[in-house]
Scaffold this motif. Structure first.
Motif, PDB file in Angstrom:
ATOM      1  N   LYS A   1     -30.730   4.667  -0.453  1.00 49.81           N
ATOM      2  CA  LYS A   1     -30.925   6.197  -0.722  1.00 49.81           C
ATOM      3  C   LYS A   1     -29.965   6.929   0.258  1.00 49.81           C
ATOM      4  O   LYS A   1     -29.683   7.919  -0.497  1.00 49.81           O
ATOM      5  N   TYR A   2     -29.476   6.459   1.210  1.00 55.74           N
ATOM      6  CA  TYR A   2     -28.248   7.106   1.851  1.00 55.74           C
ATOM      7  C   TYR A   2     -27.217   7.294   1.058  1.00 55.74           C
ATOM      8  O   TYR A   2     -26.466   8.275   0.962  1.00 55.74           O
ATOM      9  N   GLU A   3     -26.614   6.075   0.535  1.00 54.53           N
ATOM     10  CA  GLU A   3     -25.619   6.015  -0.263  1.00 54.53           C
ATOM     11  C   GLU A   3     -25.698   7.135  -1.638  1.00 54.53           C
ATOM     12  O   GLU A   3     -24.863   7.697  -2.001  1.00 54.53           O
ATOM     13  N   GLU A   4     -26.793   6.981  -2.095  1.00 56.09           N
ATOM     14  CA  GLU A   4     -27.151   7.787  -3.518  1.00 56.09           C
ATOM     15  C   GLU A   4     -27.064   9.497  -2.898  1.00 56.09           C
ATOM     16  O   GLU A   4     -26.503  10.097  -3.650  1.00 56.09           O
ATOM     17  N   GLY A   5     -27.561   9.670  -1.620  1.00 55.65           N
ATOM     18  CA  GLY A   5     -27.526  11.059  -1.108  1.00 55.65           C
ATOM     19  C   GLY A   5     -26.189  11.493  -1.076  1.00 55.65           C
ATOM     20  O   GLY A   5     -25.696  12.634  -1.280  1.00 55.65           O
ATOM     21  N   VAL A   6     -25.240  10.603  -0.423  1.00 54.78           N
ATOM     22  CA  VAL A   6     -23.947  10.894  -0.113  1.00 54.78           C
ATOM     23  C   VAL A   6     -23.168  11.048  -1.631  1.00 54.78           C
ATOM     24  O   VAL A   6     -22.591  12.081  -1.770  1.00 54.78           O
TER      25      VAL A   6
END
Length: 68
Positions: free
Chosen positions: A35-40
Motif C-alpha cells: 500500500k505504501y509503494e502504491e501511495g508513493v
C-alpha cells in the motif's frame, strides 16, 4: 487492454483510501509495504498532473502578458 488514466480527483480518493488502510493498523507488514509503494506511485502521478497544470498556467499567463 488499455488502462484508463485516472483523473486527479480519482487519484486523490484512491490515495485517501490507502492512507485510511495504513492508519487502520489492520494490514500485515507485507500489505502495508504494498500500500505504501502504491501511495508513493500515486503521489508521483498527482505531482506530475500538478506540474503539467502549472506549466499550462505559465504559458497562458505569458501569452496574456505578450498581448498587452
Amino acid at each position: 487492454m488499455v488502462k484508463k488514466k485516472l483523473t486527479y480527483k480519482e487519484l486523490t480518493e484512491k490515495l485517501d483510501d490507502i492512507i485510511e488502510n495504513l492508519e487502520s493498523g489492520e494490514l500485515s507488514v507485507e500489505e502495508s509495504m504494498e500500500k505504501y509503494e502504491e501511495g508513493v506511485k500515486i503521489t508521483k502521478e498527482l505531482l506530475a498532473i500538478l506540474n503539467k497544470a502549472e506549466e499550462k498556467v505559465k504559458i497562458m499567463r505569458d501569452q496574456d502578458e505578450m498581448e498587452f
